[in-house]
Design a protein around this motif. Sequence first.
Motif, PDB file in Angstrom:
ATOM      1  N   GLU A  15       9.629   3.083   1.194  1.00  0.00           N
ATOM      2  CA  GLU A  15       8.934   1.956   1.184  1.00  0.00           C
ATOM      3  C   GLU A  15       9.600   0.571   1.897  1.00  0.00           C
ATOM      4  OE1 GLU A  15       9.642   1.690  -3.303  1.00  0.00           O
ATOM      5  OE2 GLU A  15       8.141   3.361  -3.521  1.00  0.00           O
ATOM      6  N   ASN A  16      11.178   0.874   2.029  1.00  0.00           N
ATOM      7  CA  ASN A  16      11.729  -0.207   2.905  1.00  0.00           C
ATOM      8  C   ASN A  16      11.102  -0.339   4.396  1.00  0.00           C
ATOM      9  OD1 ASN A  16      13.438  -1.164   1.062  1.00  0.00           O
ATOM     10  ND2 ASN A  16      14.861   0.355   1.194  1.00  0.00           N
ATOM     11  N   HIS A  17      11.129   1.052   4.931  1.00  0.00           N
ATOM     12  CA  HIS A  17      10.525   1.120   6.287  1.00  0.00           C
ATOM     13  C   HIS A  17       9.073   0.421   6.487  1.00  0.00           C
ATOM     14  CE1 HIS A  17       9.936   2.772  10.308  1.00  0.00           C
ATOM     15  NE2 HIS A  17       8.834   3.006   9.877  1.00  0.00           N
ATOM     16  N   LEU A  18       8.110   0.711   5.454  1.00  0.00           N
ATOM     17  CA  LEU A  18       6.826   0.286   5.326  1.00  0.00           C
ATOM     18  C   LEU A  18       6.814  -1.379   5.442  1.00  0.00           C
ATOM     19  CD1 LEU A  18       5.040   2.924   3.179  1.00  0.00           C
ATOM     20  CD2 LEU A  18       4.926   2.457   5.691  1.00  0.00           C
ATOM     21  N   ALA A  19       7.638  -1.824   4.250  1.00  0.00           N
ATOM     22  CA  ALA A  19       7.723  -3.128   4.054  1.00  0.00           C
ATOM     23  C   ALA A  19       8.390  -3.773   5.582  1.00  0.00           C
ATOM     24  CB  ALA A  19       8.680  -3.500   3.149  1.00  0.00           C
ATOM     25  N   ASP A  20       9.233  -3.318   5.973  1.00  0.00           N
ATOM     26  CA  ASP A  20       9.603  -3.843   7.415  1.00  0.00           C
ATOM     27  C   ASP A  20       8.578  -3.814   8.504  1.00  0.00           C
ATOM     28  OD1 ASP A  20      12.107  -4.555   6.433  1.00  0.00           O
ATOM     29  OD2 ASP A  20      13.085  -2.938   7.119  1.00  0.00           O
ATOM     30  N   VAL A  24       5.589  -6.926   4.807  1.00  0.00           N
ATOM     31  CA  VAL A  24       5.277  -7.356   3.493  1.00  0.00           C
ATOM     32  C   VAL A  24       6.642  -7.120   2.622  1.00  0.00           C
ATOM     33  CG1 VAL A  24       2.890  -6.701   3.801  1.00  0.00           C
ATOM     34  CG2 VAL A  24       4.505  -4.941   3.070  1.00  0.00           C
ATOM     35  N   ALA A  25       6.536  -7.593   1.398  1.00  0.00           N
ATOM     36  CA  ALA A  25       7.458  -7.404   0.480  1.00  0.00           C
ATOM     37  C   ALA A  25       7.793  -5.864   0.188  1.00  0.00           C
ATOM     38  CB  ALA A  25       7.211  -8.412  -0.652  1.00  0.00           C
ATOM     39  N   ARG A  26       8.958  -5.524  -0.514  1.00  0.00           N
ATOM     40  CA  ARG A  26       9.112  -4.092  -0.840  1.00  0.00           C
ATOM     41  C   ARG A  26       8.382  -3.784  -1.881  1.00  0.00           C
ATOM     42  NH1 ARG A  26      13.462  -1.123  -3.748  1.00  0.00           N
ATOM     43  NH2 ARG A  26      13.008   0.878  -3.078  1.00  0.00           N
ATOM     44  N   LEU A  27       8.077  -4.722  -3.092  1.00  0.00           N
ATOM     45  CA  LEU A  27       7.222  -4.569  -4.007  1.00  0.00           C
ATOM     46  C   LEU A  27       5.744  -4.228  -3.438  1.00  0.00           C
ATOM     47  CD1 LEU A  27       6.640  -4.598  -7.068  1.00  0.00           C
ATOM     48  CD2 LEU A  27       6.490  -7.067  -7.080  1.00  0.00           C
ATOM     49  N   THR A  28       5.474  -5.058  -2.648  1.00  0.00           N
ATOM     50  CA  THR A  28       3.832  -4.591  -2.214  1.00  0.00           C
ATOM     51  C   THR A  28       3.626  -3.063  -1.294  1.00  0.00           C
ATOM     52  OG1 THR A  28       3.634  -7.017  -1.649  1.00  0.00           O
ATOM     53  CG2 THR A  28       2.076  -5.424  -0.511  1.00  0.00           C
ATOM     54  N   ALA A  29       4.939  -2.644  -0.698  1.00  0.00           N
ATOM     55  CA  ALA A  29       5.085  -1.569  -0.316  1.00  0.00           C
ATOM     56  C   ALA A  29       5.015  -0.405  -1.270  1.00  0.00           C
ATOM     57  CB  ALA A  29       6.146  -1.285   0.665  1.00  0.00           C
ATOM     58  N   ARG A  30       5.824  -0.780  -2.332  1.00  0.00           N
ATOM     59  CA  ARG A  30       5.785   0.315  -3.623  1.00  0.00           C
ATOM     60  C   ARG A  30       4.550   0.533  -4.181  1.00  0.00           C
ATOM     61  NH1 ARG A  30      10.636   0.501  -7.825  1.00  0.00           N
ATOM     62  NH2 ARG A  30      11.489   0.889  -6.000  1.00  0.00           N
ATOM     63  N   ARG A  31       3.865  -0.735  -4.530  1.00  0.00           N
ATOM     64  CA  ARG A  31       2.581  -0.952  -4.975  1.00  0.00           C
ATOM     65  C   ARG A  31       1.647  -0.056  -4.423  1.00  0.00           C
ATOM     66  NH1 ARG A  31       2.353  -6.910  -7.153  1.00  0.00           N
ATOM     67  NH2 ARG A  31       3.494  -7.029  -8.777  1.00  0.00           N
ATOM     68  N   ALA A  32       1.633   0.002  -2.835  1.00  0.00           N
ATOM     69  CA  ALA A  32       0.802   0.569  -2.122  1.00  0.00           C
ATOM     70  C   ALA A  32       0.976   2.108  -2.116  1.00  0.00           C
ATOM     71  CB  ALA A  32       0.833   0.365  -0.534  1.00  0.00           C
TER      72      ALA A  32
END
Length: 69
Positions: A15-20, A24-32
């Motif tokens: 999730e951290n990698h996707l957010a970076d 996007v925010a880490r929360l957005t990556a987590r929701r995805a």
Amino acid sequence: MATGELAPDRPIPSENHLADEYGVARLTARRAARELRERGLVVTVRGKGSFVAEQPPSDDPQDRVPNDG
């Protein structure tokens, strides 16, 4: 892969990698990631990570087993 697709059983980025990567925010990556799990496109193994599902669910209603319950 060059197409941006991941092969079955391959890990998806954290999730951290996707957010970076996508800014996007880490929360957005987590929701995805949660949405992908709910759709059966990825499976998450606690302590190991999330992986591309072997065979994604079909969108074709004819392929679905009727619920007799």
